[in-house]
Design an enzyme around this catalytic site. Sequence first.
Site, PDB file in Angstrom:
ATOM      1  N   HIS A 129       0.871  -1.178   0.000  1.00 41.96           N
ATOM      2  CA  HIS A 129       0.000   0.000   0.000  1.00 41.96           C
ATOM      3  C   HIS A 129       0.915   1.237   0.000  1.00 41.96           C
ATOM      4  O   HIS A 129       2.017   1.193   0.543  1.00 41.96           O
ATOM      5  CB  HIS A 129      -0.832  -0.046   1.290  1.00 41.96           C
ATOM      6  CG  HIS A 129      -1.877   1.025   1.398  1.00 41.96           C
ATOM      7  ND1 HIS A 129      -1.582   2.301   1.812  1.00 41.96           N
ATOM      8  CD2 HIS A 129      -3.203   1.006   1.163  1.00 41.96           C
ATOM      9  CE1 HIS A 129      -2.701   3.021   1.831  1.00 41.96           C
ATOM     10  NE2 HIS A 129      -3.696   2.254   1.437  1.00 41.96           N
ATOM     11  N   ASP A 206       2.886  -4.864   7.967  1.00 40.75           N
ATOM     12  CA  ASP A 206       1.657  -4.097   7.784  1.00 40.75           C
ATOM     13  C   ASP A 206       0.491  -5.085   7.833  1.00 40.75           C
ATOM     14  O   ASP A 206       0.235  -5.808   6.872  1.00 40.75           O
ATOM     15  CB  ASP A 206       1.703  -3.369   6.440  1.00 40.75           C
ATOM     16  CG  ASP A 206       0.421  -2.586   6.163  1.00 40.75           C
ATOM     17  OD1 ASP A 206      -0.515  -2.652   6.997  1.00 40.75           O
ATOM     18  OD2 ASP A 206       0.360  -1.907   5.124  1.00 40.75           O
ATOM     19  N   GLN A 209      -4.622  -5.376   6.489  1.00 42.61           N
ATOM     20  CA  GLN A 209      -5.615  -6.264   5.885  1.00 42.61           C
ATOM     21  C   GLN A 209      -5.655  -7.623   6.574  1.00 42.61           C
ATOM     22  O   GLN A 209      -6.594  -8.398   6.363  1.00 42.61           O
ATOM     23  CB  GLN A 209      -5.325  -6.461   4.389  1.00 42.61           C
ATOM     24  CG  GLN A 209      -5.493  -5.209   3.540  1.00 42.61           C
ATOM     25  CD  GLN A 209      -6.934  -4.723   3.435  1.00 42.61           C
ATOM     26  OE1 GLN A 209      -7.886  -5.446   3.718  1.00 42.61           O
ATOM     27  NE2 GLN A 209      -7.099  -3.462   3.055  1.00 42.61           N
ATOM     28  N   LYS A 232     -10.696  -0.711   9.865  1.00 39.13           N
ATOM     29  CA  LYS A 232     -10.886  -1.928   9.070  1.00 39.13           C
ATOM     30  C   LYS A 232     -11.222  -3.141   9.937  1.00 39.13           C
ATOM     31  O   LYS A 232     -11.497  -4.219   9.410  1.00 39.13           O
ATOM     32  CB  LYS A 232      -9.637  -2.223   8.234  1.00 39.13           C
ATOM     33  CG  LYS A 232      -9.357  -1.168   7.158  1.00 39.13           C
ATOM     34  CD  LYS A 232      -8.315  -1.637   6.163  1.00 39.13           C
ATOM     35  CE  LYS A 232      -7.524  -0.501   5.557  1.00 39.13           C
ATOM     36  NZ  LYS A 232      -8.132   0.087   4.364  1.00 39.13           N
ATOM     37  N   CYS A 372      -4.696   2.587  -3.788  1.00 45.16           N
ATOM     38  CA  CYS A 372      -3.450   2.980  -3.121  1.00 45.16           C
ATOM     39  C   CYS A 372      -2.357   1.933  -3.317  1.00 45.16           C
ATOM     40  O   CYS A 372      -1.556   1.688  -2.403  1.00 45.16           O
ATOM     41  CB  CYS A 372      -3.658   3.250  -1.632  1.00 45.16           C
ATOM     42  SG  CYS A 372      -4.784   4.594  -1.319  1.00 45.16           S
TER      43      CYS A 372
HETATM   44  C1  LIG Z   1      -2.384  -2.952   3.359  1.00 47.64           C
HETATM   45  C2  LIG Z   1      -2.765  -1.590   3.855  1.00 47.64           C
HETATM   46  N1  LIG Z   1      -1.844  -0.853   4.501  1.00 47.64           N
HETATM   47  C3  LIG Z   1      -2.122   0.362   4.985  1.00 47.64           C
HETATM   48  C4  LIG Z   1      -3.368   0.917   4.840  1.00 47.64           C
HETATM   49  C5  LIG Z   1      -3.581   2.305   5.373  1.00 47.64           C
HETATM   50  O1  LIG Z   1      -4.542   2.356   6.377  1.00 47.64           O
HETATM   51  P1  LIG Z   1      -5.018   3.803   6.871  1.00 47.64           P
HETATM   52  O2  LIG Z   1      -5.513   4.514   5.648  1.00 47.64           O
HETATM   53  O3  LIG Z   1      -6.096   3.543   7.827  1.00 47.64           O
HETATM   54  O4  LIG Z   1      -3.830   4.467   7.465  1.00 47.64           O
HETATM   55  C6  LIG Z   1      -4.370   0.185   4.165  1.00 47.64           C
HETATM   56  C7  LIG Z   1      -5.732   0.694   3.961  1.00 47.64           C
HETATM   57  O5  LIG Z   1      -6.035   1.723   3.409  1.00 47.64           O
HETATM   58  C8  LIG Z   1      -4.045  -1.086   3.661  1.00 47.64           C
HETATM   59  O6  LIG Z   1      -4.956  -1.811   3.013  1.00 47.64           O
END
Ligand SMILES: Cc1ncc(COP(=O)(O)O)c(C=O)c1O
Lengths: 416, 416, 148, 148
Positions: A129, A206, A209, A232, A372
Amino acid sequence: MSVPALPGLLPELEVVRKDFPILERTLAGGVPLVYLDSANTSQKPQVVIDAMVDHLERHNANIARAMHQLGAESTAAFEEARDKVAAFLNARSRNEVVFTKNATEALNLLARTIELGPGDNVVITEMEHHSNIVSWQLACERSGAELRWFGLTDDGQLDLSNADRLVDENTKVVAFTWVSNMLGTINPVADLCARARAAGAVSVVDASQAAPQLVVDVQAVECDYLVFTGHKVCGPTGIGVLWGREELLNELPPFHGGGEMIETVTMARSTYAKAPHRFEAGTPPIVEAVGLGAAVEYLGHLGLDVVHAHEQAITAYALEGLQTVPGLTVLGPLDATERGGAISFELDGVHPHDIAQVLDSRGVAVRAGHHCAKPAHARFGVQSSTRMSSYLYTTPGEIDALVEALEYTRSYFKLG
Amino acid sequence: MSVPALPGLLPELEVVRKDFPILERTLAGGVPLVYLDSANTSQKPQVVIDAMVDHLERHNANIARAMHQLGAESTAAFEEARDKVAAFLNARSRNEVVFTKNATEALNLLARTIELGPGDNVVITEMEHHSNIVSWQLACERSGAELRWFGLTDDGQLDLSNADRLVDENTKVVAFTWVSNMLGTINPVADLCARARAAGAVSVVDASQAAPQLVVDVQAVECDYLVFTGHKVCGPTGIGVLWGREELLNELPPFHGGGEMIETVTMARSTYAKAPHRFEAGTPPIVEAVGLGAAVEYLGHLGLDVVHAHEQAITAYALEGLQTVPGLTVLGPLDATERGGAISFELDGVHPHDIAQVLDSRGVAVRAGHHCAKPAHARFGVQSSTRMSSYLYTTPGEIDALVEALEYTRSYFKLG
Amino acid sequence: MSQDLDALYQEIILDHYKNPHGKGLREEFEAEVHHVNPTCGDEVTLRVHLSDGVVDDVSYDALGCSISQASASVLYDLVVGKNVDEAMAIHEEFLTLMQGKGSVEPDEETLEDAIAFAGVAKFPARVKCALLSWMAWKDATVQAGGDR
Amino acid sequence: MSQDLDALYQEIILDHYKNPHGKGLREEFEAEVHHVNPTCGDEVTLRVHLSDGVVDDVSYDALGCSISQASASVLYDLVVGKNVDEAMAIHEEFLTLMQGKGSVEPDEETLEDAIAFAGVAKFPARVKCALLSWMAWKDATVQAGGDR
Ligand SMILES: Cc1ncc(COP(=O)(O)O)c(C=O)c1O
Ligand SMILES: Cc1ncc(COP(=O)(O)O)c(C=O)c1O
């Protein structure tokens, strides 16, 4: 909708759905909501909303600093949320749980505080991401360290063939996603952490997900740092989690300066508290922590293994259904047992935006775009894709509705 | 409690109090709550809570990225909150409003992104909240810039006698609070901003204590940057605001890397969106923005001038009442028209903790400690103090209850 | 809900989408820009060729949805051959239409096929799609010195 | 609510507060530490003097509330003259009492005047006050090599 008997579905699925008020919504034209965008953000069960309302209506006060009864209640509620998250992650200590704004802030906190310099390198992957890419790009620009990454195989797995060359004695950080938000791929977390450890680097997982749908046990995978995001996992926006080994956290310099992160302050200099407070400058997301605590408790009551089984059942059913749509190509692994619940796909002759639009007119909410994850899209030669993502409240009937809506899309755009 | 007729009190005070569910709370022993800790965090009116619940139960979705109806509703709600905040501050453009986690993050964002180097200096004041001290200490440590500060006069005003020497041609930033959270002092904001401008420095105004109780007009005071925090203006935790002149914001480098702040991303490099998105990496505090929007709208309906008049009436009444307590010394200005609603004081022979404890047993919630302003305490030779802080819902009867509780404290600790 | 869909996907739009006018990057140009819609990744590379205050050519390469593709095609039809001032006025009118949330009545006289985009204005998420190439065109025209 | 208050502010505590035992910094010591309660700013500077495994002296200078002052005084009474192992055991017992949220029954035999702090355990915000000097003492004793 009658629910086909699918092995692995959440028991009492219709009852569980009643926990989520938004699932009763109808959209324009009286169409019922079919929410298949849970990898973007999950819906919230009533218990989470109620916990937040109760806090705001009865216990609201600032924490730590307040000595009165409301202050004590609010502090207890906030710190209990920390305990719940520590239990959710099987952390050794509650001090390992730092509350942040979201996963993105947690990753940037690490990218700002882990010491890097010229000659060092940071290894990420091509399926990250943007939060786990741009944060390290900026860190490398600041420090002169080199950014490297694992590529992807054609079937959407990490290409580990050059892993021994990528992760070397100058590697300081190996940062990667547990589950891809675009491809659905589940990565070999424990192996990657072991590889980082062997090279003397720290691992950053990370789990944004993964946390919603898998059992996340930081001791089992032996990672050094792990992040996830509240919204999430059935929790509210405005809160994320950085987990780190206590001794590592206490070695990091402070991130933001402000209230609560200090030990003492004079005009000329200050000293800092230990983790987790060192990294929680200012008034933290209090009511959000209360909501997140209720959310992980809710998931715990359902059982993450049960949620995972449900996700797998729905994902298998969805993969099957999607492949009946002419011209549809799924990106990422085709075996449900090897992947998470986000399924990105292409449909020949219709742009993802247009697909999402037609689906939306039938109440089916999916995501269209790069999610993203532009580099992962570029890797597969696509600029954008359509993504459906299920969660614990998703029914097979909703997958049927998606498949029908895709058929309708094809006819709407007059594809053979 | 019968409300003495005090000129300036909010019209229909008892009706307004009904907007705040927590004010009905009783504490241990059935004692009613007398909440005098609003400078720490304000209580939340029902409209704010309801706006958040409605969003969570009916409109929850991620913003910007989501193309479906819920996504459009959520995005509209979030961006409307930005409009409301822009109107609240009389900003020239909605693009000048950046949502952060709290005031602390907003200050740290500036301290991380405004370019500083050896030879430069940053000027703060001795009455700042730790957030506006430690953030700049860390920035100066990183960059080699020098940290300077305005001292305080004995009556709790900024000592401007050496201002021309302090703010010089090497000054890059002049950062100061509009209203002190410890002394209550209201600083000459427009003058200080003009001084910064004349020196070629940018002004950073910490309006965390001003925004709840004064008309904040960024064009009138001609500041460059201004921050405040959601939870002190009847909004939720988890959200703060950075306002900045649009052209200045667009010159700052990115802060955190992640989703929403990018223009395009490749593995090797990325380009960034303009303000405000450049500074809003990751999923922003969506439901919190909705709550904050409702909160500033609520304040707007009451009228900030009316809220201010109420605060002044209550503050005058409180200063009068407190001075009847033997051995009590107020820190900071004694003229209510020159100060905000936070009143810190000492009581001979009883430590602030012990005062707060006895008060709490009578339902009176105040703060004891250094209120995240250790240097200001050190300046007055005290290590900690007790602070009462009123807000728009505070009644004269509550001030009477405080004064009685202080008398009781003296007798409990057997002071003549 | 397919009434609403039909309001968005007017036949004219789908026709331009299937058979875009003026597509492709051509050699004569004074300025080239690359714009992206950061939300969805839609991209356009666009060149303008001006002579004597007239828009001689607009050539482009675009990746994106039906709305963004069709709007580039309509842009081509509307501005090529006009003098820059006229073209800027059309741009302004199209912008007003798109930002009107569905409340602006388009003028067929000036906007021609672009009136089909009136329905798009009711879909906030798609307004950016419709505006992508138009914003790129303005940017490129300014860079080419066309705003003087 | 003054029953609750009285549970917190036991006479013994107020006596120690008004007449603290062993207060002041004395010259003979192997380790000195400075601890603060970051929440409220209460501070203690504390020195330990050990000889032959015995706590010969604990001297301190403390700024803080009645609870933190009284607990330093009680600490002085309880550990001075004991050998380090015994003193550490008392420390442990006091810690258990304070962290017990009011559910731990204190043993007067070992804790003596410190049993008066049983009521403090019910006030989470005050537990840190009661523990400030005790944590400082342990830290100093470890630094002085007393834990071997
Ligand atoms: C794999 C992953 N990492 C990071 C994020 C970032 O999360 P957030 O936007 O809540 O900071 C997301 C979701 O948007 C994600 O799917
Ligand atoms: C003057 C002042 N500045 C900054 C802050 C920090 O606000 P927050 O903790 O919400 O970041 C506060 C309140 O705590 C304050 O009173």
